[in-house]
Design a protein around this motif. Structure first.
Motif, PDB file in Angstrom:
ATOM      1  N   VAL A   1       0.813  -1.178   0.239  1.00  0.00           N
ATOM      2  CA  VAL A   1       0.001  -0.034   0.046  1.00  0.00           C
ATOM      3  C   VAL A   1       0.944   1.132  -0.097  1.00  0.00           C
ATOM      4  CG1 VAL A   1      -1.638   1.288   1.303  1.00  0.00           C
ATOM      5  CG2 VAL A   1      -1.970  -1.021   1.165  1.00  0.00           C
ATOM      6  N   ALA A   2       1.870   1.489   0.722  1.00  0.00           N
ATOM      7  CA  ALA A   2       2.909   2.444   0.891  1.00  0.00           C
ATOM      8  C   ALA A   2       3.312   2.667  -0.474  1.00  0.00           C
ATOM      9  CB  ALA A   2       3.850   2.166   2.004  1.00  0.00           C
ATOM     10  N   CYS A   3       3.998   1.411  -1.146  1.00  0.00           N
ATOM     11  CA  CYS A   3       4.732   1.520  -2.398  1.00  0.00           C
ATOM     12  C   CYS A   3       3.717   2.195  -3.477  1.00  0.00           C
ATOM     13  CB  CYS A   3       5.157   0.478  -2.693  1.00  0.00           C
ATOM     14  SG  CYS A   3       6.295   0.231  -4.249  1.00  0.00           S
ATOM     15  N   ARG A   4       2.508   1.539  -3.398  1.00  0.00           N
ATOM     16  CA  ARG A   4       1.400   1.995  -4.391  1.00  0.00           C
ATOM     17  C   ARG A   4       1.036   3.691  -4.189  1.00  0.00           C
ATOM     18  NH1 ARG A   4      -0.456   0.587  -9.401  1.00  0.00           N
ATOM     19  NH2 ARG A   4      -2.646   1.145  -9.496  1.00  0.00           N
ATOM     20  N   ARG A   5       1.085   3.974  -3.036  1.00  0.00           N
ATOM     21  CA  ARG A   5       0.474   5.491  -2.693  1.00  0.00           C
ATOM     22  C   ARG A   5       1.625   6.150  -2.768  1.00  0.00           C
ATOM     23  NH1 ARG A   5      -1.022   6.965   2.237  1.00  0.00           N
ATOM     24  NH2 ARG A   5      -1.918   8.651   1.025  1.00  0.00           N
ATOM     25  N   ARG A   6       2.989   5.577  -2.869  1.00  0.00           N
ATOM     26  CA  ARG A   6       4.260   6.580  -3.044  1.00  0.00           C
ATOM     27  C   ARG A   6       4.493   7.584  -1.844  1.00  0.00           C
ATOM     28  NH1 ARG A   6       5.605   8.009  -9.146  1.00  0.00           N
ATOM     29  NH2 ARG A   6       7.182   9.139  -7.647  1.00  0.00           N
ATOM     30  N   VAL A   7       4.441   6.891  -0.626  1.00  0.00           N
ATOM     31  CA  VAL A   7       4.325   7.746   0.754  1.00  0.00           C
ATOM     32  C   VAL A   7       6.006   8.146   0.800  1.00  0.00           C
ATOM     33  CG1 VAL A   7       2.467   6.585   1.913  1.00  0.00           C
ATOM     34  CG2 VAL A   7       4.896   5.724   2.072  1.00  0.00           C
ATOM     35  N   GLN A   8       6.165   9.434   1.435  1.00  0.00           N
ATOM     36  CA  GLN A   8       7.532   9.995   1.515  1.00  0.00           C
ATOM     37  C   GLN A   8       8.264   9.155   2.271  1.00  0.00           C
ATOM     38  OE1 GLN A   8       6.785  13.709   3.213  1.00  0.00           O
ATOM     39  NE2 GLN A   8       5.827  14.507   1.463  1.00  0.00           N
ATOM     40  N   ARG A   9       7.925   8.558   3.135  1.00  0.00           N
ATOM     41  CA  ARG A   9       8.914   7.519   4.080  1.00  0.00           C
ATOM     42  C   ARG A   9       8.721   6.128   3.774  1.00  0.00           C
ATOM     43  NH1 ARG A   9       9.694  10.305   9.785  1.00  0.00           N
ATOM     44  NH2 ARG A   9      11.307   8.896   9.783  1.00  0.00           N
ATOM     45  N   LEU A  10       8.721   5.642   2.805  1.00  0.00           N
ATOM     46  CA  LEU A  10       8.543   4.455   2.394  1.00  0.00           C
ATOM     47  C   LEU A  10       9.559   3.314   3.088  1.00  0.00           C
ATOM     48  CD1 LEU A  10       6.905   2.345   0.638  1.00  0.00           C
ATOM     49  CD2 LEU A  10       8.827   2.679  -1.203  1.00  0.00           C
ATOM     50  N   ARG A  11      10.765   3.713   3.376  1.00  0.00           N
ATOM     51  CA  ARG A  11      11.558   2.727   4.068  1.00  0.00           C
ATOM     52  C   ARG A  11      11.205   2.482   5.684  1.00  0.00           C
ATOM     53  NH1 ARG A  11      17.219   5.155   1.929  1.00  0.00           N
ATOM     54  NH2 ARG A  11      16.806   4.431  -0.180  1.00  0.00           N
ATOM     55  N   LEU A  12      10.483   3.693   6.161  1.00  0.00           N
ATOM     56  CA  LEU A  12      10.213   3.479   7.509  1.00  0.00           C
ATOM     57  C   LEU A  12       9.074   2.493   7.448  1.00  0.00           C
ATOM     58  CD1 LEU A  12      10.338   4.304  10.427  1.00  0.00           C
ATOM     59  CD2 LEU A  12       8.635   6.260   9.891  1.00  0.00           C
TER      60      LEU A  12
ATOM     61  N   PHE B   1      -0.673  -3.465  12.126  1.00  0.00           N
ATOM     62  CA  PHE B   1      -1.453  -2.472  12.062  1.00  0.00           C
ATOM     63  C   PHE B   1      -1.111  -1.143  12.119  1.00  0.00           C
ATOM     64  CE2 PHE B   1      -4.214  -6.064  13.642  1.00  0.00           C
ATOM     65  CZ  PHE B   1      -5.054  -5.770  12.592  1.00  0.00           C
ATOM     66  N   VAL B   2       0.004  -0.688  12.666  1.00  0.00           N
ATOM     67  CA  VAL B   2       0.578   0.483  12.620  1.00  0.00           C
ATOM     68  C   VAL B   2       1.215   0.505  11.432  1.00  0.00           C
ATOM     69  CG1 VAL B   2       2.689   1.780  13.797  1.00  0.00           C
ATOM     70  CG2 VAL B   2       1.202   0.605  15.311  1.00  0.00           C
ATOM     71  N   ALA B   3       1.922  -0.145  10.822  1.00  0.00           N
ATOM     72  CA  ALA B   3       2.662  -0.108   9.535  1.00  0.00           C
ATOM     73  C   ALA B   3       1.345   0.118   8.462  1.00  0.00           C
ATOM     74  CB  ALA B   3       3.369  -1.368   8.972  1.00  0.00           C
ATOM     75  N   LEU B   4       0.199  -0.567   8.501  1.00  0.00           N
ATOM     76  CA  LEU B   4      -0.786  -0.309   7.506  1.00  0.00           C
ATOM     77  C   LEU B   4      -1.477   1.143   7.917  1.00  0.00           C
ATOM     78  CD1 LEU B   4      -2.783  -1.538   5.559  1.00  0.00           C
ATOM     79  CD2 LEU B   4      -4.210  -2.249   7.566  1.00  0.00           C
ATOM     80  N   PHE B   5      -1.483   1.600   9.009  1.00  0.00           N
ATOM     81  CA  PHE B   5      -2.120   2.931   9.257  1.00  0.00           C
ATOM     82  C   PHE B   5      -1.044   3.705   8.859  1.00  0.00           C
ATOM     83  CE2 PHE B   5      -2.112   6.743  12.063  1.00  0.00           C
ATOM     84  CZ  PHE B   5      -3.467   7.143  11.584  1.00  0.00           C
ATOM     85  N   MET B   6       0.085   3.771   9.033  1.00  0.00           N
ATOM     86  CA  MET B   6       1.265   4.490   8.360  1.00  0.00           C
ATOM     87  C   MET B   6       1.093   4.572   6.823  1.00  0.00           C
ATOM     88  SD  MET B   6       4.647   4.046  10.808  1.00  0.00           S
ATOM     89  CE  MET B   6       5.628   4.635   9.747  1.00  0.00           C
ATOM     90  N   ALA B   7       0.884   3.352   6.486  1.00  0.00           N
ATOM     91  CA  ALA B   7       1.002   3.404   4.768  1.00  0.00           C
ATOM     92  C   ALA B   7      -0.146   4.238   4.323  1.00  0.00           C
ATOM     93  CB  ALA B   7       0.815   2.157   4.295  1.00  0.00           C
ATOM     94  N   MET B   8      -1.362   4.219   5.010  1.00  0.00           N
ATOM     95  CA  MET B   8      -2.524   4.759   4.693  1.00  0.00           C
ATOM     96  C   MET B   8      -2.736   6.155   4.792  1.00  0.00           C
ATOM     97  SD  MET B   8      -5.391   1.730   4.733  1.00  0.00           S
ATOM     98  CE  MET B   8      -5.858   2.197   6.355  1.00  0.00           C
TER      99      MET B   8
END
Length: 80
Positions: free
Chosen positions: A27-38, A54-61
């Protein structure tokens, strides 16, 4: 019950589990979030605890995405 599971079923269940565990990173990769590595790091370290998944999913979204100015334009110049 688990003794009746064959190698094919076990392999299939393992692949499904890995796919589910990688959802926040995808999800984070698809959304191209700023801190993908985190997001990937938190997902990899805490995927098996459940809470950090769940924390990583929340961050990704919820993390901001990379803006168009930081992406290289087709001509190779940033922000056209």
């Amino acid at each position: 019950m688990l003794s009746d599971i064959g190698l094919l079923e076990l392999t299939g269940m393992a692949l499904v589990a890995l796919l589910i565990l990688s959802v926040p990173s995808l999800v984070a990769c698809r959304r191209r979030v700023q801190r993908l590595r985190l997001v990937i790091t938190i997902n990899a370290i805490g995927a098996f605890t459940g809470l950090f998944w769940f924390v990583a999913l929340f961050m990704a979204m919820s993390m901001p995405t990379r803006d168009a100015d930081s992406v290289l334009a087709p001509g190779g110049q940033p922000g056209v």
